[in-house]
Design a protein around this motif. Structure first.
Motif, short mmCIF file in Angstrom:
data_model
loop_
_atom_site.label_atom_id
_atom_site.label_comp_id
_atom_site.label_asym_id
_atom_site.label_seq_id
_atom_site.Cartn_x
_atom_site.Cartn_y
_atom_site.Cartn_z
N GLN A 15 -32.68 14.21 18.95
CA GLN A 15 -32.01 13.50 20.04
C GLN A 15 -30.83 12.66 19.55
O GLN A 15 -30.17 12.01 20.34
CB GLN A 15 -33.02 12.58 20.74
N MET A 16 -30.61 12.68 18.25
CA MET A 16 -29.52 11.88 17.69
C MET A 16 -28.35 12.77 17.29
O MET A 16 -28.51 13.97 17.06
CB MET A 16 -30.02 11.10 16.46
N LYS A 17 -27.20 12.14 17.21
CA LYS A 17 -26.01 12.83 16.71
C LYS A 17 -25.52 12.07 15.48
O LYS A 17 -25.27 10.86 15.54
CB LYS A 17 -24.93 12.87 17.77
N LEU A 18 -25.40 12.79 14.37
CA LEU A 18 -24.89 12.22 13.13
C LEU A 18 -23.43 12.66 12.95
O LEU A 18 -23.05 13.76 13.35
CB LEU A 18 -25.72 12.68 11.94
N ALA A 19 -22.66 11.81 12.32
CA ALA A 19 -21.26 12.14 12.03
C ALA A 19 -20.94 11.68 10.62
O ALA A 19 -21.10 10.51 10.29
CB ALA A 19 -20.33 11.49 13.04
N LEU A 20 -20.50 12.60 9.81
CA LEU A 20 -19.97 12.28 8.49
C LEU A 20 -18.46 12.11 8.62
O LEU A 20 -17.80 12.92 9.28
CB LEU A 20 -20.28 13.40 7.49
N PHE A 21 -17.94 11.06 8.00
CA PHE A 21 -16.49 10.86 8.08
C PHE A 21 -15.93 10.42 6.74
O PHE A 21 -16.63 9.80 5.92
CB PHE A 21 -16.13 9.84 9.17
N ALA A 22 -14.68 10.74 6.54
CA ALA A 22 -13.94 10.32 5.35
C ALA A 22 -12.55 9.87 5.80
O ALA A 22 -11.84 10.63 6.47
CB ALA A 22 -13.84 11.45 4.34
N ASP A 23 -12.22 8.63 5.49
CA ASP A 23 -10.90 8.07 5.79
C ASP A 23 -10.14 7.90 4.47
O ASP A 23 -10.58 7.15 3.60
CB ASP A 23 -11.02 6.73 6.50
N ILE A 24 -9.05 8.61 4.35
CA ILE A 24 -8.24 8.56 3.13
C ILE A 24 -6.94 7.83 3.45
O ILE A 24 -6.12 8.31 4.23
CB ILE A 24 -7.93 9.98 2.59
N PHE A 25 -6.77 6.65 2.88
CA PHE A 25 -5.58 5.84 3.12
C PHE A 25 -4.58 6.06 1.99
O PHE A 25 -4.96 6.16 0.82
CB PHE A 25 -5.96 4.36 3.23
N ASN A 26 -3.31 6.11 2.36
CA ASN A 26 -2.23 6.39 1.39
C ASN A 26 -2.55 7.69 0.63
O ASN A 26 -2.73 7.71 -0.58
CB ASN A 26 -2.05 5.23 0.42
N LEU A 27 -2.62 8.75 1.39
CA LEU A 27 -3.06 10.05 0.89
C LEU A 27 -2.29 10.48 -0.35
O LEU A 27 -2.88 11.01 -1.30
CB LEU A 27 -2.92 11.10 2.00
N PHE A 28 -0.99 10.28 -0.37
CA PHE A 28 -0.16 10.75 -1.47
C PHE A 28 0.08 9.68 -2.54
O PHE A 28 0.94 9.84 -3.40
CB PHE A 28 1.18 11.27 -0.94
N ASP A 29 -0.71 8.58 -2.45
CA ASP A 29 -0.65 7.52 -3.46
C ASP A 29 0.78 7.02 -3.66
O ASP A 29 1.27 6.87 -4.78
CB ASP A 29 -1.22 8.02 -4.79
N GLN A 30 1.45 6.74 -2.55
CA GLN A 30 2.85 6.31 -2.60
C GLN A 30 2.95 4.84 -2.99
O GLN A 30 2.08 4.03 -2.66
CB GLN A 30 3.52 6.55 -1.25
N THR A 31 3.99 4.50 -3.69
CA THR A 31 4.24 3.13 -4.14
C THR A 31 5.26 2.49 -3.21
O THR A 31 6.45 2.81 -3.25
CB THR A 31 4.77 3.11 -5.58
N ASN A 32 4.77 1.59 -2.34
CA ASN A 32 5.64 0.90 -1.40
C ASN A 32 5.77 -0.57 -1.78
O ASN A 32 4.80 -1.21 -2.17
CB ASN A 32 5.08 1.00 0.02
N VAL A 33 6.98 -1.08 -1.69
CA VAL A 33 7.27 -2.45 -2.08
C VAL A 33 6.87 -3.41 -0.96
O VAL A 33 7.17 -3.17 0.21
CB VAL A 33 8.76 -2.62 -2.39
N GLN A 34 6.15 -4.47 -1.31
CA GLN A 34 5.85 -5.56 -0.39
C GLN A 34 6.81 -6.72 -0.72
O GLN A 34 6.66 -7.40 -1.72
CB GLN A 34 4.40 -6.01 -0.53
N MET A 35 7.78 -6.93 0.17
CA MET A 35 8.91 -7.80 -0.13
C MET A 35 8.51 -9.24 -0.44
O MET A 35 9.21 -9.94 -1.17
CB MET A 35 9.88 -7.79 1.04
N GLY A 36 7.38 -9.70 0.08
CA GLY A 36 7.02 -11.10 -0.11
C GLY A 36 6.43 -11.42 -1.46
O GLY A 36 6.15 -12.58 -1.75
#
Length: 476
Positions: free
Chosen positions: A403-424
């Motif tokens: 009676q249950m529904k399971l969900a597997l999930f994967a969240d990949i942030f910055n997929l290409f491992d980019q280097t972005n400058v944080q100005m502060g």
């Protein structure tokens, strides 16, 4: 303290000068009601109340500075009121408070629909009670001594925000729309309660809501059965923004008092192409071109000006969030229950989705380095930093287990491992690039030595690299 090393160099022992101990509990009561009271009228209404219990301790320099009270106790200097909280003898910049604010809101909205006309009209009421902390006699007297102003704030503050929108078709595939609305935002709680016992940044219970008036005009054009394009222009007038005013009142201590004197405005064009879900695919792509100007980019900018004796602007200029170009692309491939995608003759499972979100924006404005205050004032926020791009990927697969529904999930942030400058953080306004070994000290013919450059090159000058969250969700 410095200590000679084995090779004749001096090693500096590091320490953390700041003491923070914060705890916030919030209790929220919320209710909404929707009713189709007439075939042409859909009514929505709701209320919300939030009660907060905030315990806040922030002593920024307690490991190497005495408070004015501490200088009296330990060094026989003139008497000074004892500040709140632990370690009252230490720290020139210290804020300690317990606060119990209550905030809430209520709204009502009517959606009127005819065959050739849709009108949305509504009104919202927001209210705020700062609570007993700032109503205590001792707190008010200390605040008046520090600021030289009257502590005649009210026990409740409220704001009424009307909103209106209209849309109507001019052909079978084209709809024109216009909207106008007032939007109120409560300033950060710390801006009300930072206590006045040691000067510096001081809370102000007089603060009002920050207010935005938004105008939008545009049209939607259907390109095909599942494709459409939106084009709109917008204007935002942002008033009552929180800034700071420099004061020196009865106690003779410099005070930076939060106020509502800030103003900004933004104008822009937005183009959006949308695809509704069909053949397992949905998504949209948005391009925004914006101009943002005003007098202060944040509540702390005026404070920094006072520390450096930099003059306050007398006319609008670009703000730090004046990002000229931005592109956002979102695409989702999803297969619901009993729907199977055939890929090169291979029948894939059902109940899964993959979403890709990519963002690109042009660089953030900054003020290029100069020793001439006149040049700095004329060129403030006229240089542009490096552009920013990022891609996130989200994968979800559902399973039925009883009676249950399971969900597997994967969240990949910055997929290409980019280097972005944080100005502060660590950005070198003299070179227009992140700080690095070999940089000159401003525009002099001298290099930073290792230790100060090591401190400047904080990892925060770049956004986080790739990271992944994996989880299991259970629904029943």
């Amino acid at each position: 303290a410095p200590a000679p090393g084995n090779y004749g160099f001096v090693d500096w022992q590091s320490y953390d000068a700041r003491w923070r101990d914060d705890n916030t509990r919030s209790f929220i009561l919320k209710g909404d009601f929707t009713s189709q009271i007439h075939r042409e009228h859909l009514i929505k209404t709701g209320v919300e109340v939030q009660y907060h219990d905030i315990d806040y301790i922030d002593i920024q320099d307690g490991s190497f500075k005495l408070s004015n009270y501490g200088r009296h106790v330990l060094m026989d200097e003139p008497p000074f009121p004892k500040p709140n909280g632990d370690f009252p003898e230490f720290g020139q910049n210290r804020w300690v408070f317990d606060a119990y604010p209550i905030e809430g809101g209520a709204y009502i909205q009517d959606k009127f629909e005819k065959e050739t006309l849709i009108i949305n009209a509504g009104i919202r009421l927001d209210w705020f009670m700062p609570g007993p902390t700032v109503m205590e006699k001792a707190w008010k007297e200390a605040w008046e001594d520090a600021t030289g102003l009257e502590s005649n704030w009210t026990t409740i503050r409220y704001k009424v925000s009307p909103r209106f929108g209209i849309s109507f078709p001019i052909s079978l595939r084209t709809v024109v729309f216009f909207s106008y609305g007032h939007f109120s935002q409560l300033p950060e709680m710390q801006f009300y309660y930072r206590d006045p016992y040691t000067g510096s940044l001081t809370g102000n219970p007089h603060l009002d809501y920050e207010q935005t008036i938004l105008y939008e005009f545009g049209f939607t054009q259907q390109l095909a059965s599942t494709w459409a394009v939106d084009i709109k222009s917008y204007t935002k007038d942002i008033s009552q923004q929180v800034g700071t005013t420099h004061l020196r009142a009865a106690l003779g201590i410099p005070v930076e008092l939060y106020d509502n004197l800030g103003y900004a405005r933004a104008r822009g064009l937005e183009f959006e192409v949308k695809k509704l879900h069909s053949n397992f695919i949905s998504g949209k792509a948005t391009y925004t071109m914006q101009w943002a100007s005003g007098y202060s980019s944040s509540a702390f900018e005026d404070y920094i000006r006072s520390l450096t004796d930099f003059p306050n602007p007398i006319r609008e200029r670009p703000l730090r969030w004046d990002i000229r170009h931005q592109v956002i692309v979102q695409a989702t491939v999803a297969s619901s229950q009993d729907q199977h995608i055939n890929l090169f003759g291979l029948r894939l499972p059902d109940e899964w989705s993959i979403t890709v979100l990519s963002r690109f924006s042009s660089g953030q404005p900054y003020t290029a380095g100069s020793h001439n205050p006149v040049v700095l004032q004329k060129t403030e926020n006229t240089a542009t930093g490096p552009s920013i791009s990022n891609t996130d990927l989200k994968i979800n697969k559902s399973f039925n287990v009883g009676q249950m529904k399971l969900a597997l999930f994967a969240d990949i942030f910055n997929l290409f491992d980019q280097t972005n400058v944080q100005m502060g953080y660590g950005f070198n306004v003299w070179t227009g690039n992140p700080s690095k070994y070999g940089d000159n000290i401003q525009d002099l013919n001298q290099y930073y030595n290792w230790y100060p450059m090591y401190r400047i090159m904080t990892p925060q000058q770049f956004s986080p690299g790739r990271y992944i969250k994996i989880g299991l969700r259970i629904d029943w």
